[in-house]
Design an enzyme around this catalytic site. Structure first.
Site, PDB file in Angstrom:
ATOM      1  N   LYS A   1     -21.131  -6.795   4.290  1.00 52.32           N
ATOM      2  CA  LYS A   1     -20.255  -6.292   3.226  1.00 52.32           C
ATOM      3  C   LYS A   1     -20.109  -7.336   2.119  1.00 52.32           C
ATOM      4  O   LYS A   1     -20.132  -7.008   0.933  1.00 52.32           O
ATOM      5  CB  LYS A   1     -18.882  -5.937   3.790  1.00 52.32           C
ATOM      6  CG  LYS A   1     -18.865  -4.719   4.704  1.00 52.32           C
ATOM      7  CD  LYS A   1     -17.449  -4.448   5.213  1.00 52.32           C
ATOM      8  CE  LYS A   1     -17.417  -3.253   6.148  1.00 52.32           C
ATOM      9  NZ  LYS A   1     -16.037  -2.971   6.643  1.00 52.32           N
TER      10      LYS A   1
ATOM     11  N   ARG B   1     -15.927   3.634   4.259  1.00 49.91           N
ATOM     12  CA  ARG B   1     -16.756   4.757   4.689  1.00 49.91           C
ATOM     13  C   ARG B   1     -15.941   6.025   4.778  1.00 49.91           C
ATOM     14  O   ARG B   1     -16.340   7.086   4.309  1.00 49.91           O
ATOM     15  CB  ARG B   1     -17.380   4.455   6.056  1.00 49.91           C
ATOM     16  CG  ARG B   1     -18.350   5.545   6.537  1.00 49.91           C
ATOM     17  CD  ARG B   1     -18.558   5.501   8.034  1.00 49.91           C
ATOM     18  NE  ARG B   1     -17.335   5.863   8.746  1.00 49.91           N
ATOM     19  CZ  ARG B   1     -17.190   5.788  10.060  1.00 49.91           C
ATOM     20  NH1 ARG B   1     -18.169   5.325  10.805  1.00 49.91           N
ATOM     21  NH2 ARG B   1     -16.047   6.139  10.622  1.00 49.91           N
ATOM     22  N   GLY B   2     -14.757   5.931   5.400  1.00 52.64           N
ATOM     23  CA  GLY B   2     -13.920   7.105   5.629  1.00 52.64           C
ATOM     24  C   GLY B   2     -14.136   7.659   7.021  1.00 52.64           C
ATOM     25  O   GLY B   2     -15.026   7.222   7.762  1.00 52.64           O
TER      26      GLY B   2
ATOM     27  N   GLU C   1       0.842  -1.198   0.000  1.00 55.40           N
ATOM     28  CA  GLU C   1       0.000   0.000   0.000  1.00 55.40           C
ATOM     29  C   GLU C   1       0.873   1.243   0.000  1.00 55.40           C
ATOM     30  O   GLU C   1       1.885   1.297   0.704  1.00 55.40           O
ATOM     31  CB  GLU C   1      -0.907   0.023   1.235  1.00 55.40           C
ATOM     32  CG  GLU C   1      -1.767   1.289   1.314  1.00 55.40           C
ATOM     33  CD  GLU C   1      -2.729   1.259   2.479  1.00 55.40           C
ATOM     34  OE1 GLU C   1      -3.692   0.465   2.417  1.00 55.40           O
ATOM     35  OE2 GLU C   1      -2.514   2.012   3.455  1.00 55.40           O
TER      36      GLU C   1
ATOM     37  N   TYR D   1     -11.555  -5.774  10.543  1.00 59.98           N
ATOM     38  CA  TYR D   1     -10.845  -5.277  11.723  1.00 59.98           C
ATOM     39  C   TYR D   1     -10.631  -6.411  12.732  1.00 59.98           C
ATOM     40  O   TYR D   1     -11.567  -6.781  13.455  1.00 59.98           O
ATOM     41  CB  TYR D   1     -11.636  -4.129  12.350  1.00 59.98           C
ATOM     42  CG  TYR D   1     -11.915  -3.029  11.346  1.00 59.98           C
ATOM     43  CD1 TYR D   1     -11.035  -1.975  11.181  1.00 59.98           C
ATOM     44  CD2 TYR D   1     -13.051  -3.078  10.517  1.00 59.98           C
ATOM     45  CE1 TYR D   1     -11.264  -0.984  10.235  1.00 59.98           C
ATOM     46  CE2 TYR D   1     -13.293  -2.094   9.573  1.00 59.98           C
ATOM     47  CZ  TYR D   1     -12.399  -1.046   9.439  1.00 59.98           C
ATOM     48  OH  TYR D   1     -12.627  -0.075   8.497  1.00 59.98           O
TER      49      TYR D   1
ATOM     50  N   HIS E   1      -8.325   3.244  -3.374  1.00 57.38           N
ATOM     51  CA  HIS E   1      -9.211   3.441  -2.233  1.00 57.38           C
ATOM     52  C   HIS E   1     -10.305   4.442  -2.609  1.00 57.38           C
ATOM     53  O   HIS E   1     -10.070   5.408  -3.332  1.00 57.38           O
ATOM     54  CB  HIS E   1      -8.428   3.977  -1.036  1.00 57.38           C
ATOM     55  CG  HIS E   1      -7.499   2.977  -0.429  1.00 57.38           C
ATOM     56  ND1 HIS E   1      -7.224   2.945   0.917  1.00 57.38           N
ATOM     57  CD2 HIS E   1      -6.775   1.965  -0.976  1.00 57.38           C
ATOM     58  CE1 HIS E   1      -6.370   1.967   1.179  1.00 57.38           C
ATOM     59  NE2 HIS E   1      -6.085   1.365   0.031  1.00 57.38           N
TER      60      HIS E   1
ATOM     61  N   TYR F   1      -6.696   6.956  -0.070  1.00 56.77           N
ATOM     62  CA  TYR F   1      -7.592   8.024  -0.508  1.00 56.77           C
ATOM     63  C   TYR F   1      -7.651   9.103   0.567  1.00 56.77           C
ATOM     64  O   TYR F   1      -7.652   8.810   1.749  1.00 56.77           O
ATOM     65  CB  TYR F   1      -8.987   7.440  -0.716  1.00 56.77           C
ATOM     66  CG  TYR F   1     -10.019   8.406  -1.235  1.00 56.77           C
ATOM     67  CD1 TYR F   1     -10.228   8.545  -2.594  1.00 56.77           C
ATOM     68  CD2 TYR F   1     -10.795   9.156  -0.361  1.00 56.77           C
ATOM     69  CE1 TYR F   1     -11.184   9.410  -3.091  1.00 56.77           C
ATOM     70  CE2 TYR F   1     -11.756  10.026  -0.843  1.00 56.77           C
ATOM     71  CZ  TYR F   1     -11.949  10.155  -2.198  1.00 56.77           C
ATOM     72  OH  TYR F   1     -12.901  11.008  -2.678  1.00 56.77           O
TER      73      TYR F   1
END
Length: 301
Positions: free
Chosen positions: A164, A108-109, A17, A144, A78, A49
């Site tokens: 999801k 979501r952010g 990443e 998570y 992202h 992002y």
């Protein structure tokens, strides 16, 4: 191609990443990072992002396109839904596809200070479903191992993971963790819940104390006693702490691979040297599993 296909073709998917430079810095400041990471032949590179601006002028799409079209490496862009509407979301999805990018990580952010999302999409399930219905992109989601930091009831996190998948997520990338037992526990819960999508382990090598403190404050990751001892022992020796952090990450990865995880996603922090050292350390292990070898060159620093 959709990255999900890699999980069908390979026994272990290995990726990096990176993040775009902030708007005040030229975009070419990240080019050398991509160049050096490409030599290691990862299965894909994800691009975060947010640092590059709003949904329309974000640099993520441009950098993702470069990775895919210049280096012929699959890119994962992202995409967050905070403060966005359907018109904006449709624009960015079409923009990514027009640039040859085939995959997005739907998030979501971060919620703004007053706790409102100020957009038509309220969570990652919304954006996953929208992208599934309105694009031909491969869709990835986050998970998570220790539960989402905002979750008041960690027991429902696995239910959200299932939602999801049902919304259209092809596979998952985990948030970073420093105790592999949390990841194994997540895998067990996912299996019990009937989740079939692959879950890739996210690993971040920690190389300085400030980085550790920031990580804990942002995501609430638990620091095992073994890791705390490393920090306390080497916090005043920058080079020693860097090397110890790399060694700890390598140890985590070896254990995960030995336990037959589906993939390793390395949060490189735009530091090719660290990615090179870790790849060299685990390269023979990955090559023994997959038919296509990784490059383990560590020239440069």
């Amino acid at each position: 191609m959709k990255i999900r296909e890699l999980f069908d073709e390979k026994k272990l998917v290995y990726s990096f990443e990176i993040f775009p430079p902030k708007p005040v810095y030229p975009i070419d400041t990240v080019f050398s990072t991509i160049e050096e990471l490409s030599i290691l032949k990862p299965d894909y590179i994800s691009v975060t992002y947010g640092a590059g601006g709003g949904i329309i002028n974000n640099r993520t799409a441009e950098i993702s396109s470069l990775i895919k079209n210049k280096y012929n490496i699959e890119a994962l862009a992202h995409l967050t839904c905070i403060s966005s509407n359907e018109e904006q979301m449709q624009y960015i999805l079409k923009d990514l596809e027009s640039k040859g990018v085939s995959n997005v990580l739907a998030l979501r952010g971060d919620i703004i200070d007053n706790g409102e999302t100020l957009g038509e999409f309220k969570n990652s399930q919304d954006i996953i479903g929208y992208a599934k219905r309105n694009s031909n992109l491969g869709i990835v989601a986050a998970c998570y191992p220790e539960g989402h930091i905002e979750s008041k009831d960690k027991s429902i996190d696995i239910d959200i993971l299932k939602l999801k998948e049902e919304a259209g997520a092809d596979y998952f990338i985990s948030q970073l963790f420093f105790d592999n037992n949390y990841f194994y526990n997540l895998l067990n819960k996912a299996e019990q819940k009937g989740i079939k999508s692959p879950i890739q382990a996210g690993i971040m090598p920690v190389i300085n104390k400030k980085q550790i403190e920031r990580i804990v404050s942002l995501c609430g990751a638990t620091l095992p006693s073994k890791f705390i001892k490393i920090i306390n022992k080497y916090e005043h020796n920058k080079e020693a702490l860097r090397d110890a952090g790399i060694a700890y990450a390598q140890e985590q990865i070896v254990d995960l691979i030995s336990s037959e995880v589906r993939g390793i996603h390395l949060y490189s922090m735009n530091n090719p040297y660290i990615a090179k050292i870790i790849t060299k350390g685990i390269g023979s292990i990955i090559n023994s599993i997959n038919e296509i070898p990784l490059s383990t060159s560590i020239s440069g620093n």
